[in-house]
Structure formats: structure tokens, C-alpha cells
Design a protein around this motif. Structure first.
Motif, PDB file in Angstrom:
ATOM      1  N   MET A   1      34.204  54.852  60.112  1.00  0.00           N
ATOM      2  CA  MET A   1      32.784  54.886  59.772  1.00  0.00           C
ATOM      3  C   MET A   1      32.251  53.464  59.658  1.00  0.00           C
ATOM      4  SD  MET A   1      30.875  56.864  56.608  1.00  0.00           S
ATOM      5  CE  MET A   1      31.408  58.457  57.245  1.00  0.00           C
ATOM      6  N   PHE A   3      29.581  50.996  57.637  1.00  0.00           N
ATOM      7  CA  PHE A   3      28.819  50.864  56.402  1.00  0.00           C
ATOM      8  C   PHE A   3      27.920  49.628  56.544  1.00  0.00           C
ATOM      9  CE2 PHE A   3      32.539  53.260  55.423  1.00  0.00           C
ATOM     10  CZ  PHE A   3      32.175  54.154  54.434  1.00  0.00           C
ATOM     11  N   ASN A  22      35.861  54.288  48.742  1.00  0.00           N
ATOM     12  CA  ASN A  22      35.806  55.135  49.934  1.00  0.00           C
ATOM     13  C   ASN A  22      37.110  55.137  50.722  1.00  0.00           C
ATOM     14  OD1 ASN A  22      32.746  55.994  50.250  1.00  0.00           O
ATOM     15  ND2 ASN A  22      32.755  53.856  49.569  1.00  0.00           N
ATOM     16  N   ASP A  28      37.490  51.439  60.009  1.00  0.00           N
ATOM     17  CA  ASP A  28      36.124  51.314  59.493  1.00  0.00           C
ATOM     18  C   ASP A  28      35.563  49.913  59.730  1.00  0.00           C
ATOM     19  OD1 ASP A  28      35.925  53.974  58.292  1.00  0.00           O
ATOM     20  OD2 ASP A  28      37.437  53.250  56.868  1.00  0.00           O
ATOM     21  N   GLU A 225      23.957  52.153  53.779  1.00  0.00           N
ATOM     22  CA  GLU A 225      23.791  53.289  54.682  1.00  0.00           C
ATOM     23  C   GLU A 225      24.991  53.307  55.618  1.00  0.00           C
ATOM     24  OE1 GLU A 225      19.978  54.387  56.213  1.00  0.00           O
ATOM     25  OE2 GLU A 225      18.943  52.925  54.931  1.00  0.00           O
ATOM     26  N   THR A 226      25.195  54.440  56.296  1.00  0.00           N
ATOM     27  CA  THR A 226      26.399  54.599  57.106  1.00  0.00           C
ATOM     28  C   THR A 226      26.054  55.045  58.523  1.00  0.00           C
ATOM     29  OG1 THR A 226      26.764  56.954  56.642  1.00  0.00           O
ATOM     30  CG2 THR A 226      27.595  55.356  55.014  1.00  0.00           C
ATOM     31  N   SER A 227      27.093  55.039  59.358  1.00  0.00           N
ATOM     32  CA  SER A 227      26.916  55.517  60.732  1.00  0.00           C
ATOM     33  C   SER A 227      26.573  57.002  60.762  1.00  0.00           C
ATOM     34  CB  SER A 227      28.166  55.243  61.559  1.00  0.00           C
ATOM     35  OG  SER A 227      29.332  55.659  60.885  1.00  0.00           O
TER      36      SER A 227
END
Length: 238
Positions: A1, A3, A22, A28, A225-227
Motif C-alpha cells: 500500500m 501512504f 500498520n 509498502d 491518505e492511502t492508495s
């Protein structure tokens, strides 16, 4: 992911906490939208941050801010290809990457255009007190030309920048005591022109020390926010 977060100015704890909470892995990526603080103090403070990040598993992609030396001016940095674009890195810290302005990186299927740099309203304070300030903090003519060439030839989903287009400036964050007529807004004005020429799904920026969203413009400071958020935006736009 992936971030995405804003300026950390040498503070490592939020990034370390993000990784621990996380359970992030080497798969990541953390994107810091400028003013990282890894190349600012030019002493053991920089080293402390880099050492802390080097023990983290994710790749940390840093955008150029206005409180850091460009890696191209530091002898220990080398370049390599990464996810379709060129990045700067030091052999001692291979997971800490600095993006090259104008490059497009494809991470987890999401294409990111990078445009770093901004003007420092604290320029004269830093010079007066012997703190670091560098004349090439804003995009040069050559960088602007490269970005403009890239947007004609390549497609992307997300723009990563330090500052924002002029039309989106969050005036509520202006520092009291700063005569705004003395502030160089040429980068923001140029980003206005870029923003009007391109198609994009989301734009992430830091610099303004605020968490806010205006249309497709995402301002991040301590926010994250994230992918997954980006993928939802892309799906909703289709």
C-alpha cells in the motif's frame, strides 16, 4: 500500500509510528510531500533521521520541499531507475529515495507525476540566523521545461507536489507579520498553468501545514491518505 503524508521537518516519530501501527512491509511505500528534514541541518540531526528511516521496512519516497538541499548538490547521492522514473538515493540508506522533479513513477498501478519545490517565506529569518537556505529551492527553468515536456508525452493519475497551484492557496494559513507582496508566488502561478493543461484524478501537496481538501486538491500535514483512497477516486471518476 502507499501512504501519503505531509511535511515532517526532521520529526521521525509519526513515520515510525505509522510503520508499527500498520505493520508495514517492504512492499509498502510512504510518500512525504516535501520538507522531510533529511538534508536540511547538515549535521547529526540529518543522520539521526536517516538512521531511523533505514531501520524501517517500507520505501520512503521524498518530494523536494523548500527546507532541504537538493540531492543533486550532495556528493553522496547517486541516481537510479525506480518504477519508471529516476530517483536520488544514498548507498547507506537504500530505502530512502528522493524524487526527481518531472518524473512519473508507477506505484501499485497508480502513475504519479512529481513537481517539488516552493518559496520560503522564512528565507530572510533563516539567512539572518545562519540556518540553511538554498537558491534552487524553487523549480528552475530547466525543471519547468522538463515537466512541461513530460505532461505532453505521458499520462498519470496523481500529481505529487510540495506547494499547490495559486488558485488553491489556503490563505487562512498565511503567517501573520509576513508582507504577502514580498512573497514570490511564481511557482504557484506556474502550477496554475500546469493544472489547467493536464487531466488527473487527485493532487497531493504539503507545504501549507494544513489538512484540507478542495475539489481534487488534497493538502496533507499530519494527515494520511492511502492508495486505497486513490483507487476509490479513480473508480468513481470512471
Amino acid at each position: 500500500m502507499i501512504f501519503y503524508t505531509g511535511d515532517i521537518h526532521g520529526g521521525k516519530f509519526e513515520i515510525v509510528r505509522l510503520c508499527k501501527r500498520n505493520h508495514l512491509t517492504r512492499e509498502d511505500t510512504i510518500v512525504i510531500l516535501g520538507d522531510v528534514g533529511a538534508n536540511y541541518y547538515r549535521n547529526e540531526k540529518d543522520q539521526e533521521l536517516k538512521n531511523a528511516f533505514s531501520h524501517l521496512k517500507p520505501t520512503i519516497l521524498c518530494i523536494h520541499g523548500n527546507h532541504e538541499i537538493r540531492p543533486s548538490n550532495i556528493p553522496t547521492y547517486r541516481t537510479k531507475e525506480w518504477n519508471g522514473g529516476i530517483v536520488w538515493y544514498e548507498e547507506a540508506y537504500p530505502n530512502i529515495l528522493f524524487a526527481k522533479d518531472g518524473e512519473v513513477y508507477e506505484i501499485e498501478g497508480i502513475k504519479h507525476l512529481v513537481i517539488g519545490g516552493a518559496y520560503s517565506v522564512d528565507k530572510f529569518y533563516r539567512i539572518r540566523n545562519g540556518y540553511g537556505w538554498w537558491e534552487d529551492e524553487q523549480p528552475s527553468k530547466e525543471i519547468k521545461q522538463y515537466v512541461e515536456k513530460q505532461i505532453q508525452e505521458k499520462k498519470f493519475d496523481v500529481i505529487l507536489s510540495h506547494t499547490c497551484p495559486f488558485k488553491y492557496e489556503p490563505v487562512e494559513t498565511f503567517l501573520p507579520g509576513i508582507d504577502q507582496s514580498t512573497v514570490d508566488i511564481s511557482t504557484e502561478k506556474w502550477l496554475d498553468e500546469i493544472e489547467e493543461k493536464v487531466q488527473y484524478k487527485a493532487w497531493f501537496c504539503g507545504h501549507w501545514h494544513i489538512n484540507k481538501r478542495i475539489d481534487k486538491m488534497h493538502f496533507l500535514f499530519h494527515g494520511i491518505e492511502t492508495s486505497d483512497d486513490v483507487q476509490r477516486i479513480i473508480e468513481n471518476a470512471e
